[in-house]
Design a protein around this motif. Sequence first.
Motif, mmCIF file in Angstrom:
data_model
loop_
_atom_site.group_PDB
_atom_site.id
_atom_site.type_symbol
_atom_site.label_atom_id
_atom_site.label_comp_id
_atom_site.label_asym_id
_atom_site.label_seq_id
_atom_site.Cartn_x
_atom_site.Cartn_y
_atom_site.Cartn_z
ATOM 1 N N LYS A 47 0.902 -1.147 0.200
ATOM 2 C CA LYS A 47 -0.139 -0.124 0.037
ATOM 3 C C LYS A 47 0.785 1.170 -0.141
ATOM 4 O O LYS A 47 1.931 1.116 0.756
ATOM 5 N N GLU A 48 0.606 2.027 -0.817
ATOM 6 C CA GLU A 48 1.591 3.609 -1.055
ATOM 7 C C GLU A 48 1.549 4.038 0.449
ATOM 8 O O GLU A 48 2.648 4.270 0.744
ATOM 9 N N SER A 49 0.767 4.256 1.230
ATOM 10 C CA SER A 49 0.827 5.020 2.723
ATOM 11 C C SER A 49 1.569 4.072 3.594
ATOM 12 O O SER A 49 2.155 4.693 4.312
ATOM 13 N N TRP A 50 1.889 2.617 3.562
ATOM 14 C CA TRP A 50 2.650 2.024 4.223
ATOM 15 C C TRP A 50 4.190 2.424 3.952
ATOM 16 O O TRP A 50 5.114 2.349 4.788
ATOM 17 N N ALA A 51 4.510 2.941 2.629
ATOM 18 C CA ALA A 51 5.709 3.065 2.464
ATOM 19 C C ALA A 51 6.423 4.528 3.193
ATOM 20 O O ALA A 51 7.613 4.634 3.554
ATOM 21 N N GLY A 52 5.598 5.293 3.616
ATOM 22 C CA GLY A 52 5.887 6.668 4.169
ATOM 23 C C GLY A 52 6.866 7.384 3.091
ATOM 24 O O GLY A 52 6.911 6.997 2.136
ATOM 25 N N ARG A 53 7.164 8.448 3.610
ATOM 26 C CA ARG A 53 7.872 9.504 2.723
ATOM 27 C C ARG A 53 9.446 8.930 2.230
ATOM 28 O O ARG A 53 9.722 9.086 1.056
ATOM 29 N N LYS A 54 10.026 8.452 3.321
ATOM 30 C CA LYS A 54 11.357 7.825 3.053
ATOM 31 C C LYS A 54 11.549 6.722 1.939
ATOM 32 O O LYS A 54 12.158 6.635 1.144
ATOM 33 N N LEU A 55 10.338 5.819 1.891
ATOM 34 C CA LEU A 55 10.440 4.593 1.264
ATOM 35 C C LEU A 55 9.403 4.826 -0.160
ATOM 36 O O LEU A 55 9.626 3.860 -1.113
ATOM 37 N N LEU A 56 8.837 5.812 -0.040
ATOM 38 C CA LEU A 56 7.777 6.168 -1.452
ATOM 39 C C LEU A 56 8.775 5.964 -2.769
ATOM 40 O O LEU A 56 8.202 5.555 -3.786
ATOM 41 N N PRO A 57 9.928 6.508 -2.949
ATOM 42 C CA PRO A 57 10.688 6.300 -4.228
ATOM 43 C C PRO A 57 10.661 4.773 -4.857
ATOM 44 O O PRO A 57 10.407 4.279 -5.690
ATOM 45 N N HIS A 58 10.765 3.967 -3.513
ATOM 46 C CA HIS A 58 10.996 2.449 -3.847
ATOM 47 C C HIS A 58 9.340 1.874 -4.139
ATOM 48 O O HIS A 58 9.150 1.070 -5.366
ATOM 49 N N TYR A 59 8.439 2.581 -3.709
ATOM 50 C CA TYR A 59 7.170 1.997 -4.169
ATOM 51 C C TYR A 59 6.872 2.456 -5.537
ATOM 52 O O TYR A 59 6.415 1.552 -6.431
ATOM 53 N N HIS A 60 7.201 3.689 -5.961
ATOM 54 C CA HIS A 60 6.943 3.944 -7.347
ATOM 55 C C HIS A 60 7.902 3.225 -8.320
ATOM 56 O O HIS A 60 7.498 2.981 -9.500
ATOM 57 N N ARG A 61 8.917 2.860 -7.855
ATOM 58 C CA ARG A 61 10.136 1.972 -8.918
ATOM 59 C C ARG A 61 9.373 0.580 -8.871
ATOM 60 O O ARG A 61 9.636 -0.031 -10.014
ATOM 61 N N ALA A 62 8.680 0.134 -7.829
ATOM 62 C CA ALA A 62 8.254 -1.424 -7.631
ATOM 63 C C ALA A 62 6.966 -1.599 -8.635
ATOM 64 O O ALA A 62 6.996 -2.568 -9.164
#
Length: 260
Positions: A47-62
């Motif tokens: 879920k995008e919100s689980w990534a938080g600001r720090k891990l958000l770039p990982h979410y978008h790459r994944a």
Amino acid sequence: MPSLFVVGGGLFGSLAAAYARARGMESIVFDSGRDGAASPAAAGLFKESWAGRKLLPHYHRALPLLEQLYPIRALSLESAEGNRESHLFVPPSLILEPSPNRQSVEKVGDGWLEAGGRRYEGWIYIAAGVWSPQFLPGLEVIGKAGAVFVYPGEREGRTRRFEDGRQAIAFVRDPGTTYFSDGTAERDYTEEHERLSLRRAERMGLIEPSVRLWGRRPYTKGGPFFERIAGRTWLATGGRKMGTILGASFARRLVEEEIG
Ligand SMILES: Cc1cc2nc3c(=O)[nH]c(=O)nc-3n(C[C@H](O)[C@H](O)[C@H](O)COP(=O)(O)OP(=O)(O)OC[C@H]3O[C@@H](n4cnc5c(N)ncnc54)[C@H](O)[C@@H]3O)c2cc1C
């Protein structure tokens, strides 16, 4: 083109191998099936919100990698109050390497590994979860353990928040069964944790599990870890509670930027 040899057939290693193959590379995964591997126990939610600001770039790459390789499902869980919570979901069974080489990798070096008395040469990706420090002494990986339970029969997806703030989920991860997890993640996992989890499941009407799965989520200080540790050898771990997203993000980094 050299082959990609992967140490560890969990989410991290399997995603890297699958993505490498999708880009035309040959890849072989070694997994000795260690007790406490995290991935077979994972719910597979993200879920995008689980990534938080720090891990958000990982979410978008994944996400593009996951969309390319697997059918991403939308899952809706109902709370006790009748609210709905939505998640994205790929069952680990679709991702995990179906038949890895079962030999234990004993040694790795720059562009080689040794398993079963044989040496393999190519690109090396170490994705050995909590066992990663064996290949990079000094790397600190903390395992946070939890057990999940699988019950016969399919039930509606539900979520419940208990008095201590812990949130439990129950949903159909695999056909014909209901998967239950209360998110327990403990450095020192005891029988009391297990009893509590089972009691929470009972309060959601889930009695007599048919399967117990247990795994240790890898945590690394300062965030997830990805490093080229020698010219043709990389190591990635630290998937914490977000192994699907972080494993996919690092698979892209390895295949597109480092090797590709
Ligand atoms: C109960 C639970 C629920 C979770 N739910 C979610 C979720 O909903 N969503 C999410 O994104 N994440 C979830 N996670 C987290 C996720 O499971 C982990 O972050 C992820 O699985 C880590 O993957 P990995 O490949 O790094 O490690 P692992 O899955 O532990 O894989 C490492 C593999 O390396 C192999 N290995 C180790 N050493 C060697 C060697 N020398 N030779 C050969 N093989 C070796 C082991 O056998 C093992 O299979 C959950 C975890 C748990 C425990």
